[in-house]
Design a protein around this motif. Sequence first.
Motif, PDB file in Angstrom:
ATOM      1  N   SER A  69       0.925  -3.204  -6.265  1.00  0.00           N
ATOM      2  CA  SER A  69       0.195  -2.248  -5.308  1.00  0.00           C
ATOM      3  C   SER A  69       1.171  -2.209  -4.316  1.00  0.00           C
ATOM      4  O   SER A  69       1.932  -2.773  -3.856  1.00  0.00           O
ATOM      5  CB  SER A  69      -1.072  -3.025  -4.598  1.00  0.00           C
ATOM      6  N   PRO A  70       0.986  -0.663  -3.742  1.00  0.00           N
ATOM      7  CA  PRO A  70       1.851  -0.192  -2.797  1.00  0.00           C
ATOM      8  C   PRO A  70       1.433  -0.650  -1.445  1.00  0.00           C
ATOM      9  O   PRO A  70       0.288  -0.918  -1.171  1.00  0.00           O
ATOM     10  CB  PRO A  70       1.831   1.261  -3.070  1.00  0.00           C
ATOM     11  N   ASP A  71       2.528  -0.694  -0.498  1.00  0.00           N
ATOM     12  CA  ASP A  71       2.016  -0.756   0.980  1.00  0.00           C
ATOM     13  C   ASP A  71       1.488   0.313   1.476  1.00  0.00           C
ATOM     14  O   ASP A  71       0.569   0.096   2.374  1.00  0.00           O
ATOM     15  CB  ASP A  71       3.348  -1.372   1.584  1.00  0.00           C
ATOM     16  N   ARG A  72       1.909   1.685   1.136  1.00  0.00           N
ATOM     17  CA  ARG A  72       1.308   2.678   1.751  1.00  0.00           C
ATOM     18  C   ARG A  72       1.144   3.827   0.378  1.00  0.00           C
ATOM     19  O   ARG A  72       1.871   3.747  -0.466  1.00  0.00           O
ATOM     20  CB  ARG A  72       2.378   3.355   2.913  1.00  0.00           C
ATOM     21  N   LYS A  73       0.241   4.650   0.698  1.00  0.00           N
ATOM     22  CA  LYS A  73       0.051   5.622  -0.212  1.00  0.00           C
ATOM     23  C   LYS A  73       0.062   7.246   0.805  1.00  0.00           C
ATOM     24  O   LYS A  73      -0.734   7.119   1.773  1.00  0.00           O
ATOM     25  CB  LYS A  73      -1.186   5.589  -0.888  1.00  0.00           C
TER      26      LYS A  73
END
Length: 149
Positions: A69-73
């Motif tokens: 999962s990314p930290d930011r989108k």
Amino acid sequence: MPRRFLLRVSTLAVATGTLILSSCSTPQTRISDNPDLYQSLSHRDQALVTQGQLRIGMSRTAVWLAWGSPDRKIVGNMGGGPTETWVYIYYATYPYYPPYGPWGPWAFFGDPFYDPFFYSYIPPSIPCPDKVVTFTKGRVASFQYLASH
């Protein structure tokens, strides 16, 4: 009252521990936890995901299995079409050596400069972008990662 407080604190501790442990997953743990997603990928993408690598044209599911999962989108627009960029961050901690201090020339006069990290027992952690992947139409359009850190 103390029992209710202890229950809330222990619930918070368990939730925090679960969050920390789940955020440290590897491609192998994500694959074993989601075998149906892994099986839906092509053989080429399965091999890349197992190694934690990406290619242009890969799906979001494959990227999630490979990198997590990314930290930011970041939502944007490129060439008249919508894009979504996932940013993965790592925290770098560097040794801190101030140019002055109690052993320097300012020892007898006091520190003339404000240094928030000088008296800190915990060295500062600096967030750094580690990996970035951009999707257009649900597929990887570009990706970048630091070669070593």
